[in-house]
Structures are given as structure tokens and as C-alpha cells.
Design a protein around this motif. Structure first.
Motif, PDB file in Angstrom:
ATOM      1  N   GLY B 115       0.794  -1.227   0.000  1.00  0.00           N
ATOM      2  CA  GLY B 115       0.000   0.000   0.000  1.00  0.00           C
ATOM      3  C   GLY B 115       0.824   1.273   0.000  1.00  0.00           C
ATOM      4  N   THR B 116       2.126   1.160   0.278  1.00  0.00           N
ATOM      5  CA  THR B 116       2.991   2.361   0.301  1.00  0.00           C
ATOM      6  C   THR B 116       2.863   3.164  -0.988  1.00  0.00           C
ATOM      7  OG1 THR B 116       4.604   1.180   1.668  1.00  0.00           O
ATOM      8  CG2 THR B 116       5.410   3.142   0.505  1.00  0.00           C
ATOM      9  N   ASP B 117       2.851   4.472  -0.835  1.00  0.00           N
ATOM     10  CA  ASP B 117       2.928   5.346  -2.011  1.00  0.00           C
ATOM     11  C   ASP B 117       4.406   5.562  -2.322  1.00  0.00           C
ATOM     12  OD1 ASP B 117       2.851   7.262  -3.969  1.00  0.00           O
ATOM     13  OD2 ASP B 117       1.405   8.558  -2.933  1.00  0.00           O
ATOM     14  N   VAL B 118       4.901   4.999  -3.449  1.00  0.00           N
ATOM     15  CA  VAL B 118       6.327   5.117  -3.769  1.00  0.00           C
ATOM     16  C   VAL B 118       6.642   6.439  -4.468  1.00  0.00           C
ATOM     17  CG1 VAL B 118       6.678   2.609  -3.896  1.00  0.00           C
ATOM     18  CG2 VAL B 118       6.132   3.873  -5.996  1.00  0.00           C
ATOM     19  N   SER B 119       5.617   7.222  -4.770  1.00  0.00           N
ATOM     20  CA  SER B 119       5.832   8.513  -5.450  1.00  0.00           C
ATOM     21  C   SER B 119       5.100   9.640  -4.733  1.00  0.00           C
ATOM     22  CB  SER B 119       5.336   8.427  -6.908  1.00  0.00           C
ATOM     23  OG  SER B 119       5.880   7.312  -7.570  1.00  0.00           O
ATOM     24  N   SER B 170      12.643   7.167  -5.688  1.00  0.00           N
ATOM     25  CA  SER B 170      11.275   7.618  -5.941  1.00  0.00           C
ATOM     26  C   SER B 170      10.740   6.789  -7.108  1.00  0.00           C
ATOM     27  CB  SER B 170      11.289   9.108  -6.281  1.00  0.00           C
ATOM     28  OG  SER B 170       9.986   9.534  -6.590  1.00  0.00           O
ATOM     29  N   SER B 171       9.440   6.426  -7.041  1.00  0.00           N
ATOM     30  CA  SER B 171       8.833   5.535  -8.040  1.00  0.00           C
ATOM     31  C   SER B 171       9.652   4.251  -8.155  1.00  0.00           C
ATOM     32  CB  SER B 171       8.729   6.210  -9.412  1.00  0.00           C
ATOM     33  OG  SER B 171       8.080   7.453  -9.303  1.00  0.00           O
ATOM     34  N   ARG B 186       0.886   2.141  -4.120  1.00  0.00           N
ATOM     35  CA  ARG B 186       0.422   3.368  -4.774  1.00  0.00           C
ATOM     36  C   ARG B 186       1.587   4.039  -5.488  1.00  0.00           C
ATOM     37  NH1 ARG B 186      -2.718   2.534  -0.615  1.00  0.00           N
ATOM     38  NH2 ARG B 186      -4.867   3.354  -0.621  1.00  0.00           N
ATOM     39  N   THR B 187       1.268   4.678  -6.595  1.00  0.00           N
ATOM     40  CA  THR B 187       2.274   5.482  -7.280  1.00  0.00           C
ATOM     41  C   THR B 187       1.547   6.478  -8.177  1.00  0.00           C
ATOM     42  OG1 THR B 187       4.280   5.416  -8.625  1.00  0.00           O
ATOM     43  CG2 THR B 187       2.588   3.768  -9.160  1.00  0.00           C
TER      44      THR B 187
END
Lengths: 302, 302
Positions: B115-119, B170-171, B186-187
Motif C-alpha cells: 500500500g505504500t505510495d512510492v511517489s 522515488s517511483s 500506490r504510485t
């Protein structure tokens, strides 16, 4: 729908050249891609081998400097340079055979009087070189400039030495043929020498259990108006590397018997310390046009 | 007697490998020489073309730095990288198709919670990516690390940016599949982007009237014990460059319908600002061994 798999990939790459207008460039790119792809498929090239190739080519590129062209060396030791020379000189019609220019041509030399010793400061046994330039009918060609250059007794060209800028040319010069198409000069007997082995190409040669040696030779560039410029070497008969030249530059017709002499005078009547050597060669030029080659430089990324 | 002319040259070069003991190296060198020589002969390559090639390869090599591999780029845009990938992954048996690793893999990523947002800091429309990893029978594979990476909304990878060392990834991230073989994060929605065009390969692409674009995609490296490591991309369906990827990386099966959603929550129940996008993909792994690829570095001339 795209499907760039083994079956459809080559065609897809070729299709990507469809907007190329110049037929020759399109043809070269298509043949290049077909050739590269056929190599990968025939060899089932592994990732490790591909990575090795990428790294090797990178090291070859990074070894190049304004005075060192490692990609030409790679082309030379794989016989590619000689083959390019061969396909561009198919019809000799009795003209002297060609061979590679090599990396040590530095451009037009200074004209010197016949008989000049181009290697006065070098150790080594003296050699008198005499030649004649004719057309295909054997008719002498007068006023023809001839650039000559060769390695010294240790296997180095003047342009490889750190003091080249200040010391100036050595074993290098230009002579202009007389009314009978003749020229002559003094120098030292060249010896066989290794190509540079301190770079990736040298490492490759050694890893392949090949020796890095070129048989002894003198370079000639003969450039007569109305005739094809002739780029060639004359090799010293009997050299131990003559059958296995690392750059495959030898052709039978280019091997000269270099005679060992003990006469007290050289052919121009001037005194000689014995022993000395005599190289004699006749160059036959083909009618035609063409610019004499220029030395290659490493260009900046434009 | 040596006679390295057009007829005898290729055989002579092949003969020079006779002392090579390793059959694979001998085979590769022989095929390389046959291939290069056949290309020169089929095209009657001129001196000017050969010089252009020497100069081009030199510039490609000199463009390489620890963070820039121009020879891989050359291999990519000629379809060679994808072909090497293809010949090494011939029998898929229903496993997910492979594609090229690309130059922006930096090695193993840091594991992140699902679920982590990588961006989090990037502009662009949000995307929720959910995937599942199974074997060929559809059985879920648990505890499998999955590296993911993609370009931002301007077409840049984090590792291409000048502040990469300080700003960090990032991303880009690593997720580990749960008991059902699932992972999600998430991204932002990636976009199509150009390969670097400021070097000789970019110049070549433009001179050939090709566009330099890659269709939008996310990279995946799935590395499950007892299975072949899977290196692939998932492409965004409908991208305008999907049929003409400059590196020929697309395979039909790797194109995913990325759905545009307006639901107020994402699949993990957390709130979303509309609109957002949903990418879903199932990875099927083949039994086998093999080390996951490592990023390539420019090595020093050894």
C-alpha cells in the motif's frame, strides 16, 4: 498489435527504418540489423556474453584518445580493415596490391632530396631504399610524391614517442620521383613489432593465444595525378611473422627480398659502413581518381 | 605464403584462433569474424562508411559514464537486447513473458509495506497497482520479493536526476508477496518518455527518422526461490507508442488495461482523490534457477 518476440523482432527493427530516404543508409542499416540478429540467434548468445561484449566495446571506446584509435586496432586484428581495403580494390589489372594505411600516418610529409637519411639519429643497420613508379604499361611517372614511414629498431613509430612534438619526424619523409619515375633514400632496416597491448584489444589478442606482432615493413603512400592513390607496405622477406601478421596486412607481391650488402658504397655512389641492406621495389599505378587518405582523428561528440 | 586477399582473408583470421582452448570462445570468435566479413562483402563497405562506423563506435564508448551506458542503448534501439532476451527465454510454457531490464535498475530496493505510495512527492495522476505471483499451475507464491520501478510524469527515472544521491529513491521499491501471492502499492500513472537523445545513439535515431519514445510502463523484477527470475514490464494499454517502442520491448501479453476510476476509495479501503487509475497484473513464474540480474557498471580498463 506489437509482438517483439524472436520471430517478429528482426522485421520490426527493419520496419523502423522505413522513413529513411537515402537508399544506401537504409540498406546498410537493414544489413547491419540482419547480421547482428543472425549472430545472436546462431550463437544463442547468453546474457553474460552480451554483457561482456557491451563492457568490452565500452573499454575500447574509452581507450581512444587523439593519438590512439583502439577501434581501428580492433578492426585490424579481426581482418576487417584489410577486407574493407580488399572490397574497394577488387580490379588490380596488374597494379601494385594495396594494404592498410595503419594508425601512424600523420598526414603529408616534408619533401626531402633523394638520398636523404630519414633516420640519422637511430640505432640499427642501415638500409638503402630505391624505387620506381610506373603506370600499368611500365611507363615511368615523374614528379609523383611518395610518403614513406616505418618503425624504428625497437618497434616504435616517431609519432608514438613522448618527445615527438619537439624531436620532429623520424623514419618518415616525402620524396618526389625524377624523370625516370625513380626515388631513393637512406634509413635503417625496420624490425617486426607488437601492436599496443596495453588496451582491451591487446588483452583480447593475448587471451586468444595470438601473438601481437607485425612483420617488418615500410609504408608507402604514392599519389600520382590521374591515378588511384596507392596505400601499401613493402615487407621484408624472411621475417618470422610474415605468415601470421596480427593485422593480416601481407600479400605475396608486397614481400621484397632485402639484400644484405657489404659494398663500400651505396647505389648513389656515397660511402657506406658495412653491412648495409638494399630494398628495391617497383610500384605500378592504376589510372583513376580518388583523394589520398587522411589520418583519422578522434572527433568530439557533436 | 601469406595472401590476405578477399578470398583467403576470412579463413586466415579464423585460423588465428586455432590455439583457443575453450570451444565456446572459439565458436563465438569464429562466428563474429564470419558475420563481420560477410557484412563488409555484402555491402561493399566503402572507406568513408568504415571510418564513419569507427568514429561512431568511438563516440558511443566515450559517452559512457558510471551512470550512462550508451552501448546498451545502441543494443536496445537495434533490437539486439530484446533478441538476446528472447533466445534466452524460448520455452515459456505459460510463464509471463520477459522483456529487457533497461539501464535504470539500480540493484535491490528497500522492502516497503503493501500500500505504500512510492511517489508521494511527484505530480501526476495517482495509480494503484495490484498484482499476484503464481507458479505455472496458478498456485500462489508467498514471500516473493518484487522490485518495481518506473519513470515519473516528465519521463525521468529517479536515478537520472541530479539530486538522486540526496533525495533518495522515488517511483521505486520492493514488496514481498503475502500468503496469497499478492502485493499492492500506490504510485503515479507513468507516461511515455524518450530515451536519452543527447548522445550518438539519440543522434542516430533522429537521423533515421525514428522517434525516441518508449510507451508508458512499470518495470517488475520478480525473484522467487526455485523459479526463474522474471524481468519484465507491464505496459499501459492505449499508449500512442505501444506499436513502435524505440527499444522493441513490448509483447502483447504484457499490455495491461489500466482503468480510470472515480471511486472515493482505493482497493485497500483507503480514501482516494478522484480520478485515479488501477493497474492489475498476474505474474506466472516458471520453475528453474538463475541469479537475478545486477545493474551494469562501466568498468575500468583492467
Amino acid at each position: 498489435m506489437p509482438q517483439f518476440n524472436e520471430t517478429e523482432l528482426t522485421e520490426a527493427v527493419i520496419k523502423s527504418f522505413e522513413e529513411v530516404k537515402e537508399p544506401r543508409i537504409k540498406f546498410l542499416m537493414e544489413e547491419l540489423v540482419k547480421s547482428l540478429h543472425a549472430f545472436v540467434q546462431k550463437t544463442d548468445l547468453t546474457f553474460a556474453e552480451w554483457e561482456y561484449a557491451i563492457d568490452f566495446l565500452t573499454r575500447v571506446g574509452q581507450k581512444c584518445t587523439p593519438s590512439r584509435q583502439e577501434f581501428i586496432l580492433l578492426s585490424d586484428v579481426l581482418g576487417v580493415s584489410m577486407l574493407v581495403d580488399a572490397v574497394n580494390h577488387r580490379e588490380r589489372e596488374g597494379a601494385t596490391e594495396t594494404t592498410v594505411l595503419g594508425p601512424f600516418y600523420v598526414g603529408e610529409h616534408k619533401v626531402m632530396p633523394h638520398g636523404t637519411d630519414v633516420s640519422p639519429a637511430l640505432a640499427g643497420e642501415k638500409m638503402f631504399v630505391q624505387g620506381r613508379v610506373t603506370n600499368l604499361d611500365g611507363k615511368p611517372l615523374a614528379n609523383v610524391p611518395i610518403d614513406i614511414w616505418h618503425a624504428d629498431d625497437d618497434g616504435w613509430y616517431d609519432s608514438q614517442k613522448p618527445d615527438y612534438e619537439t624531436a620532429g619526424p623520424s623514419s618518415r619523409g616525402r620524396f618526389v620521383t625524377d624523370a625516370e619515375g625513380r626515388f631513393y633514400f637512406r634509413t635503417i632496416l625496420p624490425c617486426s613489432y607488437p601492436i599496443p597491448t596495453d588496451g582491451p584489444v591487446g588483452q583480447m589478442i593475448l587471451a586468444l593465444h595470438r601473438h601481437p606482432m607485425r612483420p617488418a615493413h615500410v609504408h608507402f603512400l604514392v599519389n600520382a595525378p590521374g591515378h588511384e592513390p596507392l596505400v601499401t607496405h613493402v615487407f621484408v622477406e624472411g621475417d618470422k611473422y610474415i605468415d601470421t601478421d596480427v593485422v593480416f596486412g601481407v600479400k605475396q607481391e608486397l614481400i621484397a627480398k632485402v639484400e644484405r650488402r657489404t659494398d663500400p658504397t651505396m647505389p648513389d655512389g656515397k660511402p657506406a659502413a658495412a653491412p648495409w641492406h638494399l630494398m628495391t621495389y617497383q610500384f605500378r599505378l592504376k589510372p583513376g581518381q580518388g583523394a589520398a587518405p587522411k589520418p583519422m582523428a578522434v572527433t568530439e561528440d557533436a
